[in-house]
Design an enzyme around this catalytic site. Structure first.
Site, PDB file in Angstrom:
ATOM      1  N   HIS A  47      -4.800  -8.858   3.152  1.00  0.00           N
ATOM      2  CA  HIS A  47      -6.148  -8.932   3.226  1.00  0.00           C
ATOM      3  C   HIS A  47      -6.638  -9.837   4.463  1.00  0.00           C
ATOM      4  O   HIS A  47      -6.414 -11.058   4.529  1.00  0.00           O
ATOM      5  CB  HIS A  47      -7.145  -9.276   2.108  1.00  0.00           C
ATOM      6  N   ARG A  84      -0.646  -1.882  -6.852  1.00  0.00           N
ATOM      7  CA  ARG A  84      -1.055  -3.071  -5.789  1.00  0.00           C
ATOM      8  C   ARG A  84      -2.024  -3.697  -6.629  1.00  0.00           C
ATOM      9  O   ARG A  84      -1.947  -4.908  -6.595  1.00  0.00           O
ATOM     10  CB  ARG A  84      -1.571  -2.251  -4.674  1.00  0.00           C
ATOM     11  N   ARG A  89       0.842  -1.242   0.060  1.00  0.00           N
ATOM     12  CA  ARG A  89       0.012   0.106  -0.141  1.00  0.00           C
ATOM     13  C   ARG A  89       0.887   1.299  -0.127  1.00  0.00           C
ATOM     14  O   ARG A  89       1.912   1.214   0.291  1.00  0.00           O
ATOM     15  CB  ARG A  89      -1.089  -0.035   1.387  1.00  0.00           C
ATOM     16  N   HIS A 103      -2.461   3.076  -5.716  1.00  0.00           N
ATOM     17  CA  HIS A 103      -3.179   1.730  -5.413  1.00  0.00           C
ATOM     18  C   HIS A 103      -3.346   0.645  -6.859  1.00  0.00           C
ATOM     19  O   HIS A 103      -3.404  -0.256  -6.783  1.00  0.00           O
ATOM     20  CB  HIS A 103      -4.475   1.867  -4.990  1.00  0.00           C
ATOM     21  N   LYS A 139      -2.818  -2.882   7.486  1.00  0.00           N
ATOM     22  CA  LYS A 139      -4.045  -2.339   8.318  1.00  0.00           C
ATOM     23  C   LYS A 139      -4.306  -3.231   9.742  1.00  0.00           C
ATOM     24  O   LYS A 139      -3.854  -4.441   9.497  1.00  0.00           O
ATOM     25  CB  LYS A 139      -5.153  -2.402   7.541  1.00  0.00           C
ATOM     26  N   TYR A 161     -10.020  -9.413  -7.591  1.00  0.00           N
ATOM     27  CA  TYR A 161      -8.770  -9.880  -8.685  1.00  0.00           C
ATOM     28  C   TYR A 161      -9.245 -10.988  -9.649  1.00  0.00           C
ATOM     29  O   TYR A 161      -8.758 -11.066 -10.773  1.00  0.00           O
ATOM     30  CB  TYR A 161      -7.812  -9.821  -7.986  1.00  0.00           C
TER      31      TYR A 161
END
Length: 295
Positions: free
Chosen positions: A267, A244, A146, A241, A170, A276
């Protein structure tokens, strides 16, 4: 009401340990909500009912906010009022009968392998900032970091002799990511030369620095990337992004399994990674339609 919002944001930091950027996102959304309440002369959260919330969501829609932004706003309000209820600040939760809108499924924009190569060739690697930009692009495309993770990447996070880097994503979750030989080569070139020039004899724990020797910010990375995309002649709407997204799509198109890509991206939920698979199916359809004689 502003004091109660500050109490909530403090609780997010202390009790839930959310990332700084996540806190800022909640703060902005809830500040906008408070501004709306003040505009209709509501001075206490006990005055907020279901119809107040519905009117605010209508207000957001009329302000042309995206569907996904409104969904995030509903989530922010739901958590905030649950907090107020737990603290005894309200006796009835106005969010109880508010449904969350269905999300708008937008496929992420990705760059083709040719567009990636063109973009990587833009930085002038005869100059210190060009070497830095090339190293940064290579690292982001090779690892799927990120933009916030790239901006806060530290020397201690690098295990280049092992072909690995670590990052904290995150939810303060650490993950270890492999990094390819080409990215390692450019990173090494940057670290031993251009970075030292940018530091001008000073020290910094951060990998990527600006022209003044300070850490490169998320905004700085975004601005530099926009400029390079224009120079590359790429017409797509490219953000950090996008690199990514392109990283994840490249892996899946070349046979990587979804669980591995989930781990590499950091994730929490595999459903986030599954978007994706739709991108790669779209790519396969485009290739089929272009090259198959019976398409």
């Amino acid at each position: 009401m502003r004091n109660e919002l500050e109490d909530y944001l403090h609780a997010l930091v202390v009790e839930r340990g959310l990332a700084h950027n996540t806190i800022l996102s909640y703060q902005q959304e809830l500040n906008e909500f408070l501004t709306f309440l003040e505009s209709i002369e509501i001075k206490d959260f006990t005055q907020v009912d279901r119809y107040t919330i519905l009117n605010y969501l209508k207000h957001c829609d009329e302000a042309h906010k995206s569907r996904n932004t409104i969904i995030h706003t509903v989530t922010s309000l739901r958590q905030f009022f649950a907090f107020l209820l737990s603290q005894g600040k309200i006796t009835v939760d106005p969010m109880l009968k508010i449904d969350t809108p269905k999300s708008a499924h937008h496929l992420p924009s990705v760059l083709s392998s040719q567009e990636i190569e063109t973009l990587l060739g833009v930085p002038d690697t005869h100059k210190k900032l060009g070497i830095r930009d090339r190293a940064l692009l290579e690292v982001m495309y090779a690892t799927g970091l990120r933009v916030s993770e790239a901006a806060t990447l530290k020397l201690d996070d690098l295990r280049l002799e092992m072909g690995l880097i670590s990052t904290v994503g995150k939810g303060n979750k650490q993950r270890i990511i492999p990094i390819g030989d080409v990215a390692i080569k450019w990173l090494g070139t940057y670290l031993t030369g251009a970075r030292q020039e940018l530091l001008k004899g000073r020290e910094s724990p951060y990998v990527f620095l600006n022209n003044h020797g300070h850490p490169l910010t998320r905004q700085g990375i975004w601005k530099n990337l926009k400029k390079m995309v224009q120079q590359a002649g790429i017409k797509k709407d490219v953000t950090p992004h996008t690199l990514r997204h392109s990283f994840a799509t490249t892996l899946l198109e070349n046979g990587a399994d979804l669980r591995t890509v989930q781990e590499l991206l950091g994730h929490a939920d595999i459903s986030t990674t599954q978007i994706y698979t739709h991108v790669t199916k779209k790519h396969l359809t485009e290739v089929y339609n272009k090259y198959h004689p019976r398409a």
